[in-house]
Design a protein around this motif. Structure first.
Motif, PDB file in Angstrom:
ATOM      1  N   PRO A   1       0.829  -1.209   0.000  1.00 46.84           N
ATOM      2  CA  PRO A   1       0.000   0.000   0.000  1.00 46.84           C
ATOM      3  C   PRO A   1       0.863   1.258   0.000  1.00 46.84           C
ATOM      4  O   PRO A   1       2.022   1.224   0.420  1.00 46.84           O
ATOM      5  CB  PRO A   1      -0.806  -0.117   1.303  1.00 46.84           C
ATOM      6  CG  PRO A   1      -0.806  -1.575   1.621  1.00 46.84           C
ATOM      7  CD  PRO A   1       0.530  -2.084   1.144  1.00 46.84           C
ATOM      8  N   PRO A   2       0.320   2.370  -0.465  1.00 47.51           N
ATOM      9  CA  PRO A   2       1.119   3.603  -0.589  1.00 47.51           C
ATOM     10  C   PRO A   2       1.822   4.022   0.693  1.00 47.51           C
ATOM     11  O   PRO A   2       2.973   4.426   0.666  1.00 47.51           O
ATOM     12  CB  PRO A   2       0.078   4.647  -1.007  1.00 47.51           C
ATOM     13  CG  PRO A   2      -1.012   3.864  -1.647  1.00 47.51           C
ATOM     14  CD  PRO A   2      -1.037   2.539  -0.978  1.00 47.51           C
ATOM     15  N   SER A   3       1.151   3.893   1.839  1.00 39.02           N
ATOM     16  CA  SER A   3       1.742   4.356   3.087  1.00 39.02           C
ATOM     17  C   SER A   3       2.848   3.442   3.580  1.00 39.02           C
ATOM     18  O   SER A   3       3.591   3.800   4.478  1.00 39.02           O
ATOM     19  CB  SER A   3       0.665   4.460   4.164  1.00 39.02           C
ATOM     20  OG  SER A   3       0.061   3.189   4.379  1.00 39.02           O
ATOM     21  N   LEU A   4       2.952   2.232   2.993  1.00 40.63           N
ATOM     22  CA  LEU A   4       3.946   1.273   3.447  1.00 40.63           C
ATOM     23  C   LEU A   4       5.083   1.100   2.445  1.00 40.63           C
ATOM     24  O   LEU A   4       5.880   0.184   2.569  1.00 40.63           O
ATOM     25  CB  LEU A   4       3.272  -0.093   3.700  1.00 40.63           C
ATOM     26  CG  LEU A   4       2.162  -0.088   4.764  1.00 40.63           C
ATOM     27  CD1 LEU A   4       1.581  -1.482   4.901  1.00 40.63           C
ATOM     28  CD2 LEU A   4       2.683   0.385   6.105  1.00 40.63           C
ATOM     29  N   HIS A   5       5.160   1.966   1.454  1.00 38.97           N
ATOM     30  CA  HIS A   5       6.211   1.838   0.435  1.00 38.97           C
ATOM     31  C   HIS A   5       7.592   2.037   1.066  1.00 38.97           C
ATOM     32  O   HIS A   5       7.889   3.092   1.615  1.00 38.97           O
ATOM     33  CB  HIS A   5       6.021   2.873  -0.677  1.00 38.97           C
ATOM     34  CG  HIS A   5       5.026   2.433  -1.703  1.00 38.97           C
ATOM     35  ND1 HIS A   5       4.481   3.289  -2.615  1.00 38.97           N
ATOM     36  CD2 HIS A   5       4.476   1.229  -1.975  1.00 38.97           C
ATOM     37  CE1 HIS A   5       3.637   2.649  -3.392  1.00 38.97           C
ATOM     38  NE2 HIS A   5       3.618   1.395  -3.017  1.00 38.97           N
TER      39      HIS A   5
END
Length: 457
Positions: free
Chosen positions: A189-193
């Protein structure tokens, strides 16, 4: 929010303004009619705010006041759900019109093109999309798309696969995005890149899709919008693909960009099957629901070598968007090539490791050979029709040993239709995953376009 065009950003503001006035949530479908008219009525000076906002960074101009028409308030009638009656009626009228247009276009597409000549070479574009989460406004945060160009004569001609990197995860959706990713496509997910990959510019994604579909200069049969077909598996956890892809294209496109219509593959399948039935090449089927029985079987879901590199490594091939569109292509070829007089080719119509020698569908027509030796004789100018005793045995092996456990995909038998369409009946158990065979790459048979692959370093 993910990066989007000026109109899309305006529509979100418009939606929030309207919800505050009405005291309830509105769907994008409800708002789109009003927002579109409001945007077109705005001056270019007022639009500067949203154009600057779409570019990112600081916005130096003030947001214009809402262009909502304040006259559409209590003076108009509302439904019991608080929706303007005029807006509700218009939405229902538009839905009915879209459905009728879709049915008419697909019917004309099949009937106007001679089935045994032009239709075999007419390109069918199949698309599938994965997302991270769906927010309360019905917007899907895009993660991945897969797109193929398919013809009945040549199978898969080229492919396009693209990961998409939204700017961030919206507040309150981090857990939903993580859980959905782990259950399906396994993209971060974007926040976990940690090492981000994917296309950040949504308009470039739309440009790549358009370029892929228009590169060959093939005109749409009726001069209308280009058509993408997709299949919405009611048992899948990826969401309604018709809604997903329409939402994706809406986010990707700039205002006044050329539209792309998204139609259900079940309708094309049904109309084509009915047309071939009138020509004596198939038994007739009573309704479109029967096609869902066939398409939901998905006998190729554990096949290796048809997904992207990332999903092969993550052991999540069945959820890969590229694998999905490959499998839809294989199902179309598996079912229709024989009645259309087309001989199947491994790696184009079916997976590279498919065993065609025992498949009834590997035959060129009803009068061609039924075994490997018969195929040899065919190349020498001889031909032999399969015996009535041999035909059922051959039908049990449709695309090779990797799907022998699945039911035959050749016919809609009464028992399978009743079982699959029953709301109380359990879904047929899919074959176990086992170890995936990394088959030979399809690069030799098809052109690959993939503008974005993940960062492996």
């Amino acid at each position: 929010m993910p990066k989007a065009g000026p109109y899309y950003l305006y529509m979100l503001d418009f939606k929030r303004d309207e919800e505050q006035k009405r005291g309830r949530n509105l769907s994008l479908a409800e708002v789109s009619q009003l927002a579109s008219a409001s945007w077109n009525a705005m001056s270019e000076d007022d639009k500067v705010y949203y154009k600057e906002k779409a570019k990112g960074g600081a916005v130096k101009v003030a947001r214009p006041r809402s262009s909502c028409n304040s006259s559409t308030k209590s003076s108009q009638l509302y439904t019991t759900q608080g929706v303007l009656v005029s807006l509700y009626d218009e939405e229902k009228r538009k839905e009915k019109e879209d459905q009728e247009n879709m049915r008419k276009r697909i019917g004309n597409m099949v009937q106007q093109l001679p089935l045994l000549s032009d239709f075999l070479d007419y390109p069918i574009y199949l698309m599938y999309g994965n997302y991270f989460y769906k927010n309360n406004e019905g917007i899907h945060c895009p993660a991945e798309i897969g797109l193929v160009k398919f013809t009945f004569r040549d199978g898969i001609l080229k492919r396009h696969h693209e990961f998409i990197q939204p700017e961030k995860t919206e507040l309150g959706y981090a857990y939903t995005a993580k859980a959905h990713s782990e259950d399906t496509h396994r993209l971060p997910p974007p926040s976990l890149h940690t090492k981000a990959f994917g296309e950040k510019n949504f308009q470039r994604v739309f440009y790549n899709i358009n370029k892929f579909m228009r590169a060959d200069g093939v005109p749409v049969f009726d001069g209308g919008n280009p058509i993408i077909f997709t299949y919405n598996d009611p048992h899948a956890s990826e969401g309604n693909q018709i809604e997903v892809l329409k939402d994706f294209l809406n986010q990707f496109a700039e205002p006044n960009a050329p539209n792309i219509d998204v139609y259900p593959l079940t309708r094309l399948f049904y109309v084509l099957r009915k047309e071939l039935a009138t020509r004596g090449k198939f038994d007739d089927i009573p309704n479109e629901g029967f096609t869902n029985v066939f398409l939901s079987r998905d006998p190729y879901e554990t096949t290796g070598g048809i997904s992207c590199e990332y999903h092969e490594e993550k052991d999540a091939t069945r959820h890969c968007a590229l694998s999905r569109v490959h499998r839809l292509s294989f199902l179309l070829a598996d079912h229709f090539c024989k009645p259309l007089g087309v001989r199947l080719v491994a790696g184009q119509h079916l997976p590279p490791n498919a065993d065609l020698s025992n498949s009834l569908l590997s035959l060129r027509s009803e009068s061609t050979a039924s075994t490997t030796n018969s195929i040899k004789r065919e190349s020498e100018g001889e031909s032999e029709k399969p015996s009535p005793e041999a035909e059922p045995k051959l039908a049990r092996s449709v695309a090779g040993p990797h799907i022998r456990a699945s039911a035959s995909t050749l016919n809609f038998d009464a028992q399978s239709v009743q079982t699959a369409s029953s709301s109380n009946a359990p879904r047929a158990k899919r074959p176990s995953r086992g170890s995936l065979v990394h088959a030979q790459t399809l690069e030799a048979q098809s052109q690959i376009t993939s503008s974005t692959f993940y960062n492996r370093t």
